[in-house]
Motif scaffolding. Structure first.
Motif, mmCIF file in Angstrom:
data_model
loop_
_atom_site.group_PDB
_atom_site.id
_atom_site.type_symbol
_atom_site.label_atom_id
_atom_site.label_comp_id
_atom_site.label_asym_id
_atom_site.label_seq_id
_atom_site.Cartn_x
_atom_site.Cartn_y
_atom_site.Cartn_z
ATOM 1 N N SER A 43 0.844 -1.197 0.000
ATOM 2 C CA SER A 43 0.000 0.000 0.000
ATOM 3 C C SER A 43 0.876 1.243 0.000
ATOM 4 O O SER A 43 1.943 1.269 0.595
ATOM 5 C CB SER A 43 -0.891 0.028 1.231
ATOM 6 N N MET A 44 0.400 2.295 -0.668
ATOM 7 C CA MET A 44 1.098 3.581 -0.645
ATOM 8 C C MET A 44 0.765 4.275 0.670
ATOM 9 O O MET A 44 -0.347 4.154 1.180
ATOM 10 C CB MET A 44 0.653 4.446 -1.816
ATOM 11 N N GLN A 50 -2.053 10.050 6.658
ATOM 12 C CA GLN A 50 -2.122 8.860 7.512
ATOM 13 C C GLN A 50 -3.079 7.801 6.970
ATOM 14 O O GLN A 50 -3.458 6.889 7.689
ATOM 15 C CB GLN A 50 -2.519 9.227 8.955
ATOM 16 N N LEU A 51 -3.528 7.940 5.725
ATOM 17 C CA LEU A 51 -4.434 6.971 5.122
ATOM 18 C C LEU A 51 -3.702 6.172 4.048
ATOM 19 O O LEU A 51 -3.346 6.721 3.004
ATOM 20 C CB LEU A 51 -5.634 7.677 4.479
ATOM 21 N N PRO A 52 -3.465 4.877 4.284
ATOM 22 C CA PRO A 52 -2.811 4.090 3.230
ATOM 23 C C PRO A 52 -3.760 3.905 2.050
ATOM 24 O O PRO A 52 -4.977 3.863 2.205
ATOM 25 C CB PRO A 52 -2.515 2.755 3.914
ATOM 26 N N HIS A 123 3.903 7.725 -0.963
ATOM 27 C CA HIS A 123 5.125 6.989 -1.286
ATOM 28 C C HIS A 123 4.776 5.596 -1.800
ATOM 29 O O HIS A 123 3.885 4.941 -1.266
ATOM 30 C CB HIS A 123 5.995 6.817 -0.037
ATOM 31 N N ASN A 124 5.509 5.160 -2.834
ATOM 32 C CA ASN A 124 5.460 3.755 -3.242
ATOM 33 C C ASN A 124 6.221 2.959 -2.200
ATOM 34 O O ASN A 124 7.261 3.398 -1.718
ATOM 35 C CB ASN A 124 6.173 3.560 -4.592
ATOM 36 N N PRO A 154 8.786 8.658 -3.024
ATOM 37 C CA PRO A 154 7.630 9.436 -3.492
ATOM 38 C C PRO A 154 7.153 8.994 -4.876
ATOM 39 O O PRO A 154 7.969 8.656 -5.728
ATOM 40 C CB PRO A 154 8.148 10.872 -3.547
ATOM 41 N N ILE A 155 5.839 9.026 -5.090
ATOM 42 C CA ILE A 155 5.318 8.704 -6.416
ATOM 43 C C ILE A 155 5.618 9.835 -7.392
ATOM 44 O O ILE A 155 5.548 9.647 -8.595
ATOM 45 C CB ILE A 155 3.807 8.392 -6.416
ATOM 46 N N GLY A 156 5.985 10.982 -6.898
ATOM 47 C CA GLY A 156 6.338 12.104 -7.758
ATOM 48 C C GLY A 156 6.545 13.354 -6.946
ATOM 49 O O GLY A 156 6.611 13.313 -5.726
#
Length: 189
Positions: A43-44, A50-52, A123-124, A154-156
């Protein structure tokens, strides 16, 4: 007392003969050249919300046949990890450069979701051979640069460009105001 001394002497004599270790729940695996190394996605996560979020909630490349759950034990499930298969192929001691995994055309909603998740710092969390990914970064919390490691990457990032005269190879794309760059792969404007 005599039994304890004899046992302690026997154990101390046998210790130099062993060179193995055991970490509960971890099965060591060895790889030969070109062996495939398993890579999974989790999960990211974000420090801001604080929410995956499920990795495949966003339009990332999917494995053939769709993602499959890859949790290995009850503890992963109980801690909220959602470990799934990935389409990435990594081979031991083989360098691979710029290989296209898939191409996805984003519609407006997909682009909006990617931009939002990037803005919130998601984040990945990849897992390669049961080792979690991490990022090395710098922090200015104390006013000076401090090296730290963070889980995942980070995803970006969001770049706000006010200068349209950027001197970069892809300046036409990056010079647009408020572009979102996702893991050096996507540019959404």
């Amino acid at each position: 007392m005599r039994f304890f001394s004899a046992t302690a002497l026997w154990v101390s004599a046998a210790l130099p003969l062993s060179n193995a270790f055991y970490v509960p729940g971890v099965h060591p695996e060895t790889f030969q050249r070109n062996d495939e190394i398993p890579m999974k996605v989790n999960s990211m996560t974000s420090l801001h919300t604080q929410l995956p979020r499920d990795y495949y909630r966003l339009p990332f490349c999917r494995p053939d046949g769709g993602p499959k759950m890859a949790s290995e034990n009850l503890g992963e499930f109980l801690t909220g990890n959602k470990i799934q298969s990935s389409p990435y192929v990594i081979n031991m001691l083989r360098d691979t450069y710029c290989q296209i995994l898939c191409q996805v055309r984003l519609d407006g909603d997909d682009a909006k979701q990617l931009r939002l998740h990037t803005k919130y710092g998601y984040h990945n969390n990849w897992i390669i051979d049961n080792i979690p990914s991490a990022t090395q970064g710098l922090s200015r919390a104390t006013g000076e640069k401090q090296l730290h490691y963070a889980g995942g990457f980070p995803i970006g990032s969001v770049r706000i460009n006010h200068d349209s005269n950027m001197h970069a190879p892809d300046s036409k794309l990056l010079a647009r105001k408020n572009s979102t760059v996702l893991t050096r792969t996507f540019i959404i404007t």
